[in-house]
Design a protein around this motif. Structure first.
Motif, PDB file in Angstrom:
ATOM      1  N   MET A 250       0.850  -1.201   0.000  1.00  0.00           N
ATOM      2  CA  MET A 250       0.000   0.000   0.000  1.00  0.00           C
ATOM      3  C   MET A 250       0.880   1.243   0.000  1.00  0.00           C
ATOM      4  O   MET A 250       1.923   1.275   0.647  1.00  0.00           O
ATOM      5  CB  MET A 250      -0.908   0.003   1.241  1.00  0.00           C
ATOM      6  CG  MET A 250      -1.845   1.209   1.307  1.00  0.00           C
ATOM      7  SD  MET A 250      -2.904   1.179   2.784  1.00  0.00           S
ATOM      8  CE  MET A 250      -3.965  -0.186   2.361  1.00  0.00           C
TER       9      MET A 250
ATOM     10  N   GLU B  27      -1.176   6.659   1.595  1.00  0.00           N
ATOM     11  CA  GLU B  27      -2.538   6.251   1.928  1.00  0.00           C
ATOM     12  C   GLU B  27      -2.670   5.900   3.406  1.00  0.00           C
ATOM     13  O   GLU B  27      -3.780   5.758   3.917  1.00  0.00           O
ATOM     14  CB  GLU B  27      -2.932   5.055   1.061  1.00  0.00           C
ATOM     15  CG  GLU B  27      -2.993   5.370  -0.434  1.00  0.00           C
ATOM     16  CD  GLU B  27      -3.430   4.160  -1.252  1.00  0.00           C
ATOM     17  OE1 GLU B  27      -3.763   3.138  -0.628  1.00  0.00           O
ATOM     18  OE2 GLU B  27      -3.430   4.257  -2.479  1.00  0.00           O
ATOM     19  N   GLN B  28      -1.562   5.702   4.100  1.00  0.00           N
ATOM     20  CA  GLN B  28      -1.586   5.433   5.531  1.00  0.00           C
ATOM     21  C   GLN B  28      -1.127   6.636   6.350  1.00  0.00           C
ATOM     22  O   GLN B  28      -1.062   6.565   7.566  1.00  0.00           O
ATOM     23  CB  GLN B  28      -0.666   4.240   5.836  1.00  0.00           C
ATOM     24  CG  GLN B  28      -1.207   2.897   5.414  1.00  0.00           C
ATOM     25  CD  GLN B  28      -2.316   2.399   6.340  1.00  0.00           C
ATOM     26  OE1 GLN B  28      -2.475   2.905   7.439  1.00  0.00           O
ATOM     27  NE2 GLN B  28      -3.084   1.435   5.878  1.00  0.00           N
ATOM     28  N   ASP B  29      -0.790   7.740   5.705  1.00  0.00           N
ATOM     29  CA  ASP B  29      -0.328   8.925   6.419  1.00  0.00           C
ATOM     30  C   ASP B  29      -1.505   9.592   7.127  1.00  0.00           C
ATOM     31  O   ASP B  29      -2.507   9.944   6.485  1.00  0.00           O
ATOM     32  CB  ASP B  29       0.308   9.919   5.437  1.00  0.00           C
ATOM     33  CG  ASP B  29       0.818  11.151   6.160  1.00  0.00           C
ATOM     34  OD1 ASP B  29       1.770  11.030   6.946  1.00  0.00           O
ATOM     35  OD2 ASP B  29       0.228  12.225   5.950  1.00  0.00           O
TER      36      ASP B  29
ATOM     37  N   LEU C 218      -4.787  11.399   5.350  1.00  0.00           N
ATOM     38  CA  LEU C 218      -6.103  10.787   5.551  1.00  0.00           C
ATOM     39  C   LEU C 218      -7.078  11.791   6.165  1.00  0.00           C
ATOM     40  O   LEU C 218      -8.245  11.876   5.761  1.00  0.00           O
ATOM     41  CB  LEU C 218      -5.963   9.563   6.458  1.00  0.00           C
ATOM     42  CG  LEU C 218      -5.342   8.309   5.845  1.00  0.00           C
ATOM     43  CD1 LEU C 218      -5.081   7.276   6.924  1.00  0.00           C
ATOM     44  CD2 LEU C 218      -6.269   7.733   4.769  1.00  0.00           C
TER      45      LEU C 218
ATOM     46  N   SER D  10      -9.721  -1.216  16.639  1.00  0.00           N
ATOM     47  CA  SER D  10      -9.416  -1.143  15.213  1.00  0.00           C
ATOM     48  C   SER D  10     -10.464  -1.854  14.367  1.00  0.00           C
ATOM     49  O   SER D  10     -10.377  -1.852  13.139  1.00  0.00           O
ATOM     50  CB  SER D  10      -8.036  -1.760  14.949  1.00  0.00           C
ATOM     51  OG  SER D  10      -8.020  -3.122  15.382  1.00  0.00           O
TER      52      SER D  10
ATOM     53  N   VAL E 289      -9.927   2.631   6.890  1.00  0.00           N
ATOM     54  CA  VAL E 289      -8.681   2.296   7.572  1.00  0.00           C
ATOM     55  C   VAL E 289      -8.738   2.895   8.976  1.00  0.00           C
ATOM     56  O   VAL E 289      -9.301   3.974   9.184  1.00  0.00           O
ATOM     57  CB  VAL E 289      -7.452   2.836   6.802  1.00  0.00           C
ATOM     58  CG1 VAL E 289      -7.509   4.338   6.662  1.00  0.00           C
ATOM     59  CG2 VAL E 289      -6.153   2.406   7.475  1.00  0.00           C
TER      60      VAL E 289
ATOM     61  N   ILE F  35      -6.417   4.081  12.290  1.00  0.00           N
ATOM     62  CA  ILE F  35      -5.076   4.486  12.682  1.00  0.00           C
ATOM     63  C   ILE F  35      -5.069   4.687  14.203  1.00  0.00           C
ATOM     64  O   ILE F  35      -5.974   5.326  14.743  1.00  0.00           O
ATOM     65  CB  ILE F  35      -4.658   5.793  11.986  1.00  0.00           C
ATOM     66  CG1 ILE F  35      -4.735   5.638  10.463  1.00  0.00           C
ATOM     67  CG2 ILE F  35      -3.256   6.221  12.404  1.00  0.00           C
ATOM     68  CD1 ILE F  35      -3.720   4.700   9.880  1.00  0.00           C
TER      69      ILE F  35
ATOM     70  N   THR G  90      -0.719   7.933  17.193  1.00  0.00           N
ATOM     71  CA  THR G  90       0.313   7.903  16.157  1.00  0.00           C
ATOM     72  C   THR G  90       0.957   9.285  15.996  1.00  0.00           C
ATOM     73  O   THR G  90       0.260  10.306  15.940  1.00  0.00           O
ATOM     74  CB  THR G  90      -0.293   7.455  14.820  1.00  0.00           C
ATOM     75  OG1 THR G  90      -0.871   6.155  14.974  1.00  0.00           O
ATOM     76  CG2 THR G  90       0.770   7.409  13.730  1.00  0.00           C
TER      77      THR G  90
END
Length: 436
Positions: free
Chosen positions: A1, A5-7, A11, A30, A53, A55, A59
Motif C-alpha cells: 500500500m 494512503e496510511q499517512d 487521511l 481497530s 482504515v 489508525i 500515532t
C-alpha cells in the motif's frame, strides 16, 4: 500500500475534503464495526475516505511543534475546535487532559501553529512550514536536485512505474516535486511528463487569500485588545447634549444600556432571606427557609416588571450579600438593603453608619409574624421597612400552609416600596441615577 494512503495527516485532510459526516470516527478498537466513542476513550481514529482504515490515535504525525512530532489525537482535537478562540481552546484541551488522567496529553498549539494547521487541513493552503514531507517525496526531490541527469532518471523511473501499473501519474503523485494543482489539467489526460513537472516547479505560484492578506506567517494582533481595553472601558460623561452638538458622535454613538439595579442582602446566618431562598420569595411570592447547602452562591439575578418605571420590559435585579466586589459607582445602583439590625453588616459599606446609609437607601427587615423586631431596627424608625411572614412549618405538619397565602402580599408591599424609592431617586426607562 502507498505510504501516503496510511499517512494520518493526508487521511485527515482527504476525509475533511470529502465533507462526509462519518468520514472520521474516533473508536476504542481497530474493528471497522466499532462504535464511535468519546475522544478521551478513543484508541483509534477510523477513516472511511478514500478507503476504510483505522489508525492508532496516538500515532505521531509529520506536524512538528517545538522540534517534536505531534500525535494524531492533538491534530484531530485542534480541528474539532478550529472555530473557538485560543482561551476556549486551551480550556477545552485542559479538560480533555484531565479526562485522559495521565494516559496521554493533548498538545496545545500556539496561535500561528494552529492557524497554519487548520489552513492546510481545510485545503486553503498547499504548503505548511510545520509539516515535514513524506519520505518518498524527499527521495524524489533529492533525486531531481542531485545532478542534471538525475531529474530525468527519476522522472523516467516514475513514468515507467506509472505505465507498468496502468495508473496515471498526477500532481498528487508528484507532490514532492511541488507540482502546481493545475499541472495535471494542462497535461490533458491526467498524466504528467516528469520533465514538464520540473518546468512547472519553476513557475511562480499564485497566492491564495491567506498569503495575500496576512503574508506567509499570519500576524497575531491579540495584544492590541489589551492596549484598547482601557479606552473601551471609559464611557463619555458629557451627557446627551454633547452628543447632539457633535454630529459625528450623534451618528456613531450607540445608546448606553441601563445598568441593573442592585439589592444587598444580609449575610447573617439569622437572616430569614438569603441568596438560596430570595428567588422563591421575591419572584415566586412564597417563603421557604434558606438552604445552608447552597452557601456557595455569591450572586443571584431576578426579574421584576416595575410598571411606573418601565412597563414594557422586566428589569433585572442583582442580589449579593456583600459589597466586596463593588466599584465606587455601583453604590449609585443600590436600591434596597435587607438587614437584621446587626451593625457589623455595614462595616464595608460606603455609609458604615446606619443612619447615613438609610438616608440614601431603602432598608428592609423581615421577621416572623407575632415577634417584635430588634431594638436596633426600631431605632432606625421609618427609614427601615418592617415586614413579617408566617412562621415556617415543615410540609405535612398541621397548619403548615396556614397563612402562607400572605407571603405574596408581603412581597408585593416590598416591591411597591422599592419601586417608589427608585422612582424618587431618578430611575427611568433607559437611565439610572448618577448619585443617590
Amino acid at each position: 500500500m502507498d505510504p501516503s494512503e496510511q499517512d494520518p495527516l493526508l487521511l485527515l485532510r482527504h476525509s475533511i475534503a470529502s465533507a462526509t459526516p462519518s468520514a472520521i470516527v474516533p473508536t476504542s478498537s481497530s474493528d471497522p464495526s466499532a462504535p464511535e466513542v468519546n475522544l478521551a476513550q478513543a484508541t483509534h481514529l477510523r477513516f472511511t475516505y478514500p478507503n476504510p482504515v483505522s489508525i492508532p490515535i496516538d500515532t505521531q504525525t509529520r506536524f512538528i511543534s517545538n522540534g517534536s512530532p505531534v500525535d494524531l489525537r492533538s491534530i484531530y482535537f485542534a480541528w474539532l475546535n478550529r472555530e473557538v478562540a485560543i482561551p476556549e481552546y486551551n480550556d477545552a484541551a485542559t479538560k480533555l487532559n484531565e479526562e485522559l488522567a495521565g494516559s496521554a496529553t493533548v498538545h496545545k498549539f500556539a496561535f500561528v501553529e494552529r492557524l497554519d494547521l487548520i489552513t492546510w487541513l481545510e485545503g486553503a493552503s498547499e504548503e505548511s512550514e510545520h509539516i515535514q514531507p513524506l519520505s518518498s517525496e524527499r527521495d524524489a526531490a533529492s533525486a531531481i536536485g542531485a545532478a542534471p541527469g538525475a531529474a530525468t532518471a527519476a522522472g523516467g523511473a516514475i513514468g515507467a512505474a506509472a505505465a507498468a501499473s496502468a495508473v496515471p501519474v498526477t500532481s498528487a503523485g508528484l507532490k514532492g516535486l511541488a507540482v502546481p494543482a493545475s499541472a495535471s489539467a494542462r497535461a490533458g489526460r491526467g498524466t504528467l511528463d516528469p520533465r514538464l513537472a520540473q518546468i512547472y516547479n519553476g513557475e511562480r505560484r499564485m497566492a491564495d487569500r491567506n498569503t495575500v492578506l496576512r503574508g506567509i506567517k499570519p500576524t497575531d494582533f491579540s495584544h492590541v485588545r489589551k492596549l484598547a481595553a482601557p479606552f473601551m472601558s471609559k464611557k463619555p460623561t458629557s451627557g446627551t447634549n454633547g452628543i447632539v452638538n457633535n454630529p459625528v458622535l450623534a451618528l456613531n454613538q450607540k445608546p448606553q444600556r441601563r445598568p441593573d439595579p442592585i439589592i444587598l442582602l444580609s449575610p447573617s446566618a439569622s437572616s430569614l432571606l438569603r441568596l438560596s431562598n430570595a428567588k422563591a420569595f421575591l419572584e415566586g411570592g412564597r417563603y421557604v427557609p434558606p438552604d445552608s447547602s447552597a452557601s456557595s452562591l455569591s450572586i443571584l439575578h431576578i426579574q421584576r416588571t416595575m410598571r411606573d418605571i418601565d412597563p414594557s420590559r422586566p428589569m433585572r435585579f442583582i442580589l449579593v450579600e456583600g459589597p466586596e466586589q463593588f466599584k465606587p459607582e455601583y453604590w449609585n445602583r443600590v436600591v434596597a438593603v435587607f438587614t437584621t439590625g446587626q451593625a457589623w453588616q455595614f462595616k464595608n459599606y460606603q455609609w458604615s453608619n446606619p443612619s447615613d446609609l438609610f438616608r440614601h437607601v431603602l432598608g428592609i427587615y423581615i421577621g416572623w409574624r407575632g415577634d417584635q423586631p430588634p431594638e436596633s431596627i426600631r431605632a432606625y424608625g421609618h427609614r427601615v421597612m418592617t415586614c413579617f411572614v408566617e412562621k415556617w412549618r415543615e410540609p405535612g405538619a398541621p397548619g403548615a400552609e396556614t397563612g402562607r397565602w400572605r407571603d405574596r402580599e408581603v412581597v408585593e408591599n416590598i416591591w411597591k416600596a422599592i419601586e417608589n424609592n427608585m422612582r424618587i431617586k431618578g430611575w427611568k426607562r433607559d437611565t439610572a441615577p448618577l448619585s443617590i
